[in-house]
Scaffold this motif. Sequence first.
Motif, short mmCIF file in Angstrom:
data_model
loop_
_atom_site.label_atom_id
_atom_site.label_comp_id
_atom_site.label_asym_id
_atom_site.label_seq_id
_atom_site.Cartn_x
_atom_site.Cartn_y
_atom_site.Cartn_z
N TYR A 122 0.82 -1.22 0.00
CA TYR A 122 0.00 0.00 0.00
C TYR A 122 0.85 1.27 0.00
O TYR A 122 0.39 2.32 -0.43
CB TYR A 122 -1.01 -0.03 1.17
N ILE A 123 2.07 1.18 0.49
CA ILE A 123 2.97 2.34 0.40
C ILE A 123 3.17 2.66 -1.09
O ILE A 123 3.02 3.80 -1.53
CB ILE A 123 4.34 2.03 1.05
N VAL A 124 3.45 1.62 -1.85
CA VAL A 124 3.70 1.82 -3.28
C VAL A 124 2.43 2.28 -3.99
O VAL A 124 2.44 3.21 -4.79
CB VAL A 124 4.24 0.51 -3.91
N MET A 126 -0.08 3.92 -2.80
CA MET A 126 -0.40 5.32 -2.47
C MET A 126 0.56 6.26 -3.20
O MET A 126 0.16 7.27 -3.77
CB MET A 126 -0.28 5.58 -0.96
N ALA A 127 1.83 5.90 -3.17
CA ALA A 127 2.84 6.80 -3.75
C ALA A 127 2.69 6.93 -5.26
O ALA A 127 3.02 7.97 -5.83
CB ALA A 127 4.24 6.29 -3.40
N THR A 128 2.16 5.89 -5.90
CA THR A 128 2.06 5.96 -7.36
C THR A 128 0.67 6.42 -7.81
O THR A 128 0.32 6.33 -8.99
CB THR A 128 2.37 4.60 -8.00
N ASP A 310 -2.39 11.64 -1.51
CA ASP A 310 -1.41 10.60 -1.88
C ASP A 310 -0.19 10.65 -0.97
O ASP A 310 0.31 9.62 -0.51
CB ASP A 310 -0.93 10.81 -3.33
N THR A 314 0.79 7.89 1.71
CA THR A 314 2.08 7.19 1.62
C THR A 314 2.78 7.22 2.97
O THR A 314 3.23 6.19 3.48
CB THR A 314 2.99 7.87 0.56
#
Length: 452
Positions: A122-124, A126-128, A310, A314
């Motif tokens: 989910y980090i990825v 959110m970041a993308t 976002d 992240t």
Amino acid sequence: MNSDKTGMHGVWASRWTFVLAATGSAVGLGNIWKFPYITGENGGGAFVLVYLACILCAGIPVMMAEVMLGRKGRMSPINTMRNITQSENAPVFFRSIGWMGALAGFFILSFYSVIAGWTLSYIVKMATGVFDGANADVAGEQFGGLLGDPVQLTVLHTIFTVLVGVVLVRGVHKGLENSLRMLMPLLFIMLVLLLGYALTTPGFGEALSFLFSVDFSKLSGESVVVALGHSFFTLSLGMGAIMAYGSYMPKQASLGKTVLTVGILDTLVALVAGIVIFSVVFSNGLEPGAGPGLMFQTLPIAFAGLPLGDLIGTVFFVLVAIAAWSSAISIAEPAIAWAVEKGHSRLVATTAVCGFSWLLGLGTVVSFNVASDFTLFGKTFFDSLDFLTSNIMLPLGGILIAVFVGWFVRKETIAHEARVQSPVLFNLWIFMLKFVSPLAVGYIFIKGLGIF
Ligand code: PFF
């Protein structure tokens, strides 16, 4: 670090470092991921009330007992229990506390790192910008996609296990102290920010009433067991994690205040996470009983509704991953400390514990997809392991610790180690350990599991 009068593993720099480390252990997926979803599955208010009562009547007294034993024993829980059982002339049986704890830790770590892997994904996401403007459908699809992909889950589970192993190899002090000093407060700030957001949503009132209006008709026997089990899980009790951390606690620090601080912080995080998540649930017509995906299907919608969502999302998932990481480290520590005392290097001990728990974790990975039909006693592999550890092993460990300290350790020993300043509070604590905690836990166990 001072290791002469403190055993081979060293000692925390101060009482505050212990509070930080114990909070790092207590605050984790249990608060942000598990508490909201089991509250949703078990009907809300009445469940929350039982959970809070369990924290107060069993959690806090047992936590004080665990820290006290750890500080006295100054070794891994297995050897601490062996030594104190001997020095107090208590039945050998109580040594099982240490063994059962190490086993429970190994089981818990196996599934904990799988769920923690989800937060990495989910980090990825959110970041993308995957969740830009996301609604409930997008959030549901994304989560379903992740869960249905055993390869991706395995990769994430592996990455997280390695991250945990790296700190364990270096030793918990060096690995933990510095990072937690900054990151825990940041997690609290993010939660307060999300609480501010929740306040502006239409579902806020309904979330409060779901969490805090008590309707006992919604409470089954099993719900009460789950609430009890969770009070141990969330405070990292009943398996030696806090005992291991207690063994690194400076002698002079007072036990009561320290433990209470950790208990309050832990409970606050869970309640705030619950309020935020259920505000999103009720604002978007989602299902409170959605199960383990609840946090992952709700929070992205909250972030989509925030300015700079976002970025905030992240950072939030990074912090949840770190909270999970600091908890996972404490889950493995009892077994590793024991292996180190047996003469193995930290590297060998960590590789063995993390390696086996990784392997067992593959069972949890497939229980969400290819093997979701495989059940034990009507539960998936993940649910069975979670039930066995949280609802059986940890409360059982908790009862044994309460009975051991309440009935078999001499009062002078306890008074000397615990340094509880007020005699009234000291006696209250012993009374809780002798009678209230074991009877309450025992009663819930027997009733809730339908043993008789
Ligand atoms: N207390 C942790 C959480 O709430 O996520 C989980 C945990 C840590 C359980 C350590 C047990 C333990 F020994």
